[in-house]
Design a protein around this motif. Structure first.
Motif, PDB file in Angstrom:
ATOM      1  N   VAL A   8      -3.843   6.816  -2.721  1.00 41.24           N
ATOM      2  CA  VAL A   8      -3.193   5.613  -2.216  1.00 41.24           C
ATOM      3  C   VAL A   8      -3.313   4.522  -3.271  1.00 41.24           C
ATOM      4  CG1 VAL A   8      -3.246   3.816  -0.432  1.00 41.24           C
ATOM      5  CG2 VAL A   8      -3.668   6.211   0.183  1.00 41.24           C
ATOM      6  N   ARG A   9      -2.220   3.866  -3.553  1.00 44.11           N
ATOM      7  CA  ARG A   9      -2.205   2.778  -4.522  1.00 44.11           C
ATOM      8  C   ARG A   9      -1.913   1.473  -3.791  1.00 44.11           C
ATOM      9  NH1 ARG A   9      -1.600   4.907  -9.733  1.00 44.11           N
ATOM     10  NH2 ARG A   9      -2.168   2.790 -10.379  1.00 44.11           N
ATOM     11  N   SER A  10      -2.581   0.422  -4.189  1.00 46.68           N
ATOM     12  CA  SER A  10      -2.420  -0.860  -3.506  1.00 46.68           C
ATOM     13  C   SER A  10      -2.472  -1.994  -4.516  1.00 46.68           C
ATOM     14  CB  SER A  10      -3.545  -1.029  -2.468  1.00 46.68           C
ATOM     15  OG  SER A  10      -3.427  -2.249  -1.783  1.00 46.68           O
ATOM     16  N   PHE A  11      -1.512  -2.913  -4.413  1.00 46.24           N
ATOM     17  CA  PHE A  11      -1.503  -4.065  -5.314  1.00 46.24           C
ATOM     18  C   PHE A  11      -0.631  -5.163  -4.715  1.00 46.24           C
ATOM     19  CE2 PHE A  11       1.881  -1.220  -6.526  1.00 46.24           C
ATOM     20  CZ  PHE A  11       2.970  -2.053  -6.732  1.00 46.24           C
ATOM     21  N   GLN A  12      -0.801  -6.369  -5.242  1.00 47.14           N
ATOM     22  CA  GLN A  12      -0.040  -7.528  -4.770  1.00 47.14           C
ATOM     23  C   GLN A  12       1.307  -7.576  -5.471  1.00 47.14           C
ATOM     24  OE1 GLN A  12      -1.692  -9.029  -2.450  1.00 47.14           O
ATOM     25  NE2 GLN A  12      -0.570 -10.919  -1.990  1.00 47.14           N
ATOM     26  N   ALA A  13       2.370  -7.669  -4.697  1.00 45.57           N
ATOM     27  CA  ALA A  13       3.714  -7.713  -5.273  1.00 45.57           C
ATOM     28  C   ALA A  13       4.320  -9.099  -5.087  1.00 45.57           C
ATOM     29  CB  ALA A  13       4.605  -6.664  -4.616  1.00 45.57           C
ATOM     30  N   ARG A  14       4.862  -9.644  -6.153  1.00 48.61           N
ATOM     31  CA  ARG A  14       5.505 -10.955  -6.120  1.00 48.61           C
ATOM     32  C   ARG A  14       6.926 -10.843  -6.685  1.00 48.61           C
ATOM     33  NH1 ARG A  14       0.296 -11.475  -7.918  1.00 48.61           N
ATOM     34  NH2 ARG A  14      -1.074 -12.907  -6.776  1.00 48.61           N
ATOM     35  N   TYR A  15       7.730 -11.827  -6.373  1.00 41.71           N
ATOM     36  CA  TYR A  15       9.046 -12.020  -7.009  1.00 41.71           C
ATOM     37  C   TYR A  15      10.108 -10.987  -6.619  1.00 41.71           C
ATOM     38  CZ  TYR A  15       5.641 -14.455  -9.901  1.00 41.71           C
ATOM     39  OH  TYR A  15       4.590 -15.219 -10.327  1.00 41.71           O
ATOM     40  N   ILE A  16       9.795 -10.060  -5.751  1.00 38.96           N
ATOM     41  CA  ILE A  16      10.795  -9.055  -5.374  1.00 38.96           C
ATOM     42  C   ILE A  16      11.363  -9.285  -3.979  1.00 38.96           C
ATOM     43  CG2 ILE A  16       9.692  -7.292  -6.815  1.00 38.96           C
ATOM     44  CD1 ILE A  16       8.705  -6.022  -4.122  1.00 38.96           C
ATOM     45  N   VAL A  50       7.404   9.090  -1.485  1.00 40.74           N
ATOM     46  CA  VAL A  50       6.139   8.750  -0.838  1.00 40.74           C
ATOM     47  C   VAL A  50       6.148   9.268   0.591  1.00 40.74           C
ATOM     48  CG1 VAL A  50       5.840   6.682  -2.253  1.00 40.74           C
ATOM     49  CG2 VAL A  50       7.013   6.521  -0.051  1.00 40.74           C
ATOM     50  N   SER A  51       4.981   9.183   1.226  1.00 36.70           N
ATOM     51  CA  SER A  51       4.925   9.522   2.662  1.00 36.70           C
ATOM     52  C   SER A  51       5.076   8.263   3.506  1.00 36.70           C
ATOM     53  CB  SER A  51       3.623  10.240   3.010  1.00 36.70           C
ATOM     54  OG  SER A  51       2.502   9.406   2.712  1.00 36.70           O
ATOM     55  N   SER A  52       4.584   7.126   2.986  1.00 36.93           N
ATOM     56  CA  SER A  52       4.762   5.863   3.717  1.00 36.93           C
ATOM     57  C   SER A  52       4.369   4.704   2.827  1.00 36.93           C
ATOM     58  CB  SER A  52       3.917   5.835   4.995  1.00 36.93           C
ATOM     59  OG  SER A  52       2.525   5.823   4.682  1.00 36.93           O
ATOM     60  N   ILE A  53       4.825   3.518   3.224  1.00 36.32           N
ATOM     61  CA  ILE A  53       4.478   2.274   2.550  1.00 36.32           C
ATOM     62  C   ILE A  53       4.029   1.290   3.616  1.00 36.32           C
ATOM     63  CG2 ILE A  53       5.374   0.311   1.238  1.00 36.32           C
ATOM     64  CD1 ILE A  53       7.450   2.252   0.050  1.00 36.32           C
ATOM     65  N   GLY A  54       2.930   0.597   3.341  1.00 37.14           N
ATOM     66  CA  GLY A  54       2.468  -0.448   4.239  1.00 37.14           C
ATOM     67  C   GLY A  54       2.553  -1.795   3.556  1.00 37.14           C
ATOM     68  N   LEU A  55       2.951  -2.812   4.283  1.00 32.32           N
ATOM     69  CA  LEU A  55       3.020  -4.169   3.738  1.00 32.32           C
ATOM     70  C   LEU A  55       2.027  -5.044   4.495  1.00 32.32           C
ATOM     71  CD1 LEU A  55       6.887  -4.676   3.370  1.00 32.32           C
ATOM     72  CD2 LEU A  55       5.239  -3.871   1.658  1.00 32.32           C
ATOM     73  N   GLY A  56       1.193  -5.754   3.739  1.00 34.45           N
ATOM     74  CA  GLY A  56       0.174  -6.601   4.341  1.00 34.45           C
ATOM     75  C   GLY A  56       0.716  -7.961   4.730  1.00 34.45           C
ATOM     76  N   ALA A  57       1.740  -7.970   5.567  1.00 34.63           N
ATOM     77  CA  ALA A  57       2.359  -9.226   5.996  1.00 34.63           C
ATOM     78  C   ALA A  57       2.650  -9.154   7.488  1.00 34.63           C
ATOM     79  CB  ALA A  57       3.659  -9.461   5.240  1.00 34.63           C
ATOM     80  N   GLU A  59       0.869  -1.179   0.000  1.00 32.85           N
ATOM     81  CA  GLU A  59       0.000   0.000   0.000  1.00 32.85           C
ATOM     82  C   GLU A  59       0.905   1.229   0.000  1.00 32.85           C
ATOM     83  OE1 GLU A  59      -3.988   0.284   2.177  1.00 32.85           O
ATOM     84  OE2 GLU A  59      -2.646   1.498   3.439  1.00 32.85           O
ATOM     85  N   ILE A  60       0.804   2.019  -1.054  1.00 34.15           N
ATOM     86  CA  ILE A  60       1.688   3.159  -1.255  1.00 34.15           C
ATOM     87  C   ILE A  60       0.924   4.450  -0.997  1.00 34.15           C
ATOM     88  CG2 ILE A  60       3.228   4.332  -2.854  1.00 34.15           C
ATOM     89  CD1 ILE A  60       3.309   1.709  -4.486  1.00 34.15           C
ATOM     90  N   HIS A  61       1.404   5.223  -0.038  1.00 38.84           N
ATOM     91  CA  HIS A  61       0.775   6.497   0.289  1.00 38.84           C
ATOM     92  C   HIS A  61       1.598   7.624  -0.338  1.00 38.84           C
ATOM     93  CE1 HIS A  61      -2.044   4.964   3.475  1.00 38.84           C
ATOM     94  NE2 HIS A  61      -1.227   3.938   3.323  1.00 38.84           N
ATOM     95  N   PRO A  62       0.991   8.426  -1.189  1.00 39.09           N
ATOM     96  CA  PRO A  62       1.751   9.495  -1.857  1.00 39.09           C
ATOM     97  C   PRO A  62       2.245  10.534  -0.860  1.00 39.09           C
ATOM     98  CG  PRO A  62      -0.604   9.780  -2.218  1.00 39.09           C
ATOM     99  CD  PRO A  62      -0.442   8.456  -1.543  1.00 39.09           C
TER     100      PRO A  62
END
Length: 206
Positions: free
Chosen positions: A154-162, A199-206, A134-137
């Motif tokens: 706010v942009r949110s998407f599933q990230a794989r392989y990184i 960005v202002s912050s990044i959240g990870l759903g883990a 979750e990316i907060h501008p």
């Protein structure tokens, strides 16, 4: 604010808010937050003041490498017989020793989690499903008004392989690698991806 303005971060005042940072920094912080959650959420839930919590902590400390040293570093000077009595629930430590045992447990658990990056990689990879980002501008209140972009969201998407590379970069302190990874992440966005380099912050759903 034009895309060129993001490439020249701070030209129009965005750097007036110290919370506005490059994505590589925010990503590193988000990964550290995940590590902290893993340490806390996977730890012993019962308080050290309970018999169950005390026994669980003593079992962990006495069954893991470095546990006795962690006790000593926390200020425990009791002999082997007393430590066994604590472990077996036959003697209750004084309040100061209970606090020291709790400190020793969490210190050793944190050390063990940090020493095993494979655990963090597996957690973030999530059996190939990846982790949601979750990316907060940036906060644009500090940006010169004509240069603000009110359509950022706010942009949110599933990230794989990184995640393997991201964890390796975190553990080695390789900020250049984190920057490359962040460029890969925001490339998944639309043509406006340049607006999320900072960005202002990044959240990870883990």
């Amino acid at each position: 604010m034009s895309t060129d303005g993001w490439k020249n971060f701070g030209r129009y005042g965005a750097d007036r808010d110290p919370g506005n940072v490059h994505g590589k920094i925010a990503l590193g912080r988000a990964l550290e937050d995940v590590v902290e959650r893993m340490i806390l959420e996977g730890g012993i839930k019962s308080p050290a003041s309970s018999w169950r919590g005390l026994k669980a902590r003593m079992n962990y400390l006495l069954s893991h490498k470095g546990g006795r040293q962690a006790l000593a570093d926390a200020g425990i000077t009791a002999g082997a017989a007393t430590i066994r009595a604590w472990k077996n629930g036959k003697q209750r430590p004084r309040p100061a020793n209970l606090e020291a045992i709790d400190t020793a447990y969490w210190t050793l658990r944190a050390r063990n989690v940090l020493a095993n990056p494979a655990l963090l990689k597996a957690h973030l990879n999530n059996d190939g499903r990846g982790t949601r980002i979750e990316i907060h501008p940036i906060n644009q209140d500090v940006v010169e008004e004509p240069r603000r972009r009110d359509n950022l969201r706010v942009r949110s998407f599933q990230a794989r392989y990184i995640w393997d590379d991201a964890v390796d970069a975190l553990t080695t302190g390789d900020t250049d690698a984190l920057e490359d990874i962040w460029d890969d992440v925001i490339s998944e966005l639309d043509s406006d991806y340049g607006a999320y380099q900072y960005v202002s912050s990044i959240g990870l759903g883990a």
